[in-house]
Design an enzyme around this catalytic site. Structure first.
Site, mmCIF file in Angstrom:
data_model
loop_
_atom_site.group_PDB
_atom_site.id
_atom_site.type_symbol
_atom_site.label_atom_id
_atom_site.label_comp_id
_atom_site.label_asym_id
_atom_site.label_seq_id
_atom_site.Cartn_x
_atom_site.Cartn_y
_atom_site.Cartn_z
ATOM 1 N N CYS A 126 0.074 0.311 8.435
ATOM 2 C CA CYS A 126 0.029 -0.798 7.480
ATOM 3 C C CYS A 126 -1.325 -1.485 7.591
ATOM 4 O O CYS A 126 -1.683 -2.014 8.645
ATOM 5 C CB CYS A 126 1.164 -1.787 7.763
ATOM 6 S SG CYS A 126 1.003 -3.324 6.836
ATOM 7 N N CYS A 129 -1.176 -5.123 8.734
ATOM 8 C CA CYS A 129 -0.890 -5.244 10.175
ATOM 9 C C CYS A 129 -2.180 -5.010 10.963
ATOM 10 O O CYS A 129 -2.452 -5.717 11.940
ATOM 11 C CB CYS A 129 0.173 -4.241 10.611
ATOM 12 S SG CYS A 129 1.858 -4.694 10.130
ATOM 13 N N ASP A 136 -9.922 -11.817 -0.198
ATOM 14 C CA ASP A 136 -9.605 -10.548 -0.847
ATOM 15 C C ASP A 136 -10.903 -9.756 -1.077
ATOM 16 O O ASP A 136 -11.928 -10.321 -1.460
ATOM 17 C CB ASP A 136 -8.896 -10.805 -2.185
ATOM 18 C CG ASP A 136 -8.184 -9.569 -2.708
ATOM 19 O OD1 ASP A 136 -6.941 -9.578 -2.742
ATOM 20 O OD2 ASP A 136 -8.869 -8.594 -3.068
ATOM 21 N N HIS A 165 5.256 -7.995 10.432
ATOM 22 C CA HIS A 165 5.382 -7.156 9.231
ATOM 23 C C HIS A 165 6.661 -7.484 8.469
ATOM 24 O O HIS A 165 7.763 -7.335 8.999
ATOM 25 C CB HIS A 165 5.369 -5.665 9.594
ATOM 26 C CG HIS A 165 5.399 -4.798 8.369
ATOM 27 N ND1 HIS A 165 4.256 -4.472 7.669
ATOM 28 C CD2 HIS A 165 6.426 -4.255 7.674
ATOM 29 C CE1 HIS A 165 4.579 -3.740 6.611
ATOM 30 N NE2 HIS A 165 5.899 -3.591 6.585
ATOM 31 N N ASN A 188 3.118 -10.434 -5.417
ATOM 32 C CA ASN A 188 3.581 -9.303 -6.208
ATOM 33 C C ASN A 188 4.624 -8.534 -5.402
ATOM 34 O O ASN A 188 4.465 -8.354 -4.199
ATOM 35 C CB ASN A 188 2.398 -8.393 -6.559
ATOM 36 C CG ASN A 188 1.352 -9.098 -7.401
ATOM 37 O OD1 ASN A 188 1.696 -9.927 -8.243
ATOM 38 N ND2 ASN A 188 0.086 -8.801 -7.170
ATOM 39 N N HIS A 217 2.954 -5.121 2.611
ATOM 40 C CA HIS A 217 3.078 -6.146 3.660
ATOM 41 C C HIS A 217 3.004 -7.470 2.913
ATOM 42 O O HIS A 217 2.013 -7.713 2.197
ATOM 43 C CB HIS A 217 1.932 -5.986 4.675
ATOM 44 C CG HIS A 217 1.938 -6.970 5.816
ATOM 45 N ND1 HIS A 217 1.868 -6.570 7.149
ATOM 46 C CD2 HIS A 217 1.976 -8.323 5.845
ATOM 47 C CE1 HIS A 217 1.868 -7.631 7.937
ATOM 48 N NE2 HIS A 217 1.917 -8.720 7.165
ATOM 49 N N HIS A 260 2.298 -10.667 1.150
ATOM 50 C CA HIS A 260 1.068 -11.458 1.074
ATOM 51 C C HIS A 260 1.125 -12.348 -0.157
ATOM 52 O O HIS A 260 1.752 -12.013 -1.167
ATOM 53 C CB HIS A 260 -0.184 -10.567 1.037
ATOM 54 C CG HIS A 260 -0.166 -9.508 -0.014
ATOM 55 N ND1 HIS A 260 0.548 -8.341 0.124
ATOM 56 C CD2 HIS A 260 -0.765 -9.436 -1.234
ATOM 57 C CE1 HIS A 260 0.392 -7.594 -0.956
ATOM 58 N NE2 HIS A 260 -0.396 -8.243 -1.806
ATOM 59 N N HIS A 282 -1.338 -14.332 -2.794
ATOM 60 C CA HIS A 282 -2.695 -14.503 -3.315
ATOM 61 C C HIS A 282 -2.889 -15.989 -3.643
ATOM 62 O O HIS A 282 -2.082 -16.562 -4.384
ATOM 63 C CB HIS A 282 -2.880 -13.736 -4.621
ATOM 64 C CG HIS A 282 -2.697 -12.246 -4.527
ATOM 65 N ND1 HIS A 282 -3.755 -11.367 -4.532
ATOM 66 C CD2 HIS A 282 -1.583 -11.479 -4.463
ATOM 67 C CE1 HIS A 282 -3.303 -10.128 -4.478
ATOM 68 N NE2 HIS A 282 -1.984 -10.166 -4.434
#
Ligand code: AMP
Length: 112
Positions: free
Chosen positions: A3, A6, A29, A45, A85, A96, A98, A100
């Site tokens: 990942c 990770c 990003d 995770h 998303n 994983h 996240h 934004h």
């Protein structure tokens, strides 16, 4: 587990960090979609927002606390957007969890 986030969380892959504590990491990003584009991840995770449970939901609250601090540090007083998303329809490319944080310009609604 292979990942990428990770690996970013444990330092195997470099990132441009903007916030870190025991539970959460925030980093820039690689392909920014706005003048400010920061990703917030739990170090643990979790595959996506579809996998949030009573056992791990405190990490989401913690991420939003961190995001409020980062928004102040980055002077996003005019506002910003936080989006996560999920799955194929949500166009999630990294499995994983996240969030934004997008800011520094006006956003559009509805999103595409
Ligand atoms: P999503 O499509 O919602 O899963 O978002 C994944 C995001 O991770 C995308 O905006 C990518 O640009 C970003 N990304 C992928 N790899 C990295 C990396 N090594 N460092 C920073 N951002 C990354």
């Amino acid at each position: 587990m292979d990942c990428i986030f990770c690996k970013i969380a444990n330092g195997e892959i470099p990132s441009t960090k903007v916030y870190e504590d025991d539970l959460v990491l925030a980093f820039k990003d690689l392909e920014p979609q706005a003048p400010v584009h920061v990703l917030f991840i739990p170090k643990e995770h979790i595959a996506s927002a579809a996998d949030i449970t009573p056992e791990n939901s405190h990490l989401v609250a913690h991420i939003y606390e961190a995001a409020a601090k980062v928004a102040k540090d980055l002077e996003l007083e005019n506002g910003f957007r936080i989006v996560t998303n999920v799955g194929e329809d949500g166009q999630q490319s990294v499995k994983h969890l996240h969030f934004h944080m997008l800011g520094g310009r006006g956003m559009h609604w509805p999103p595409g």
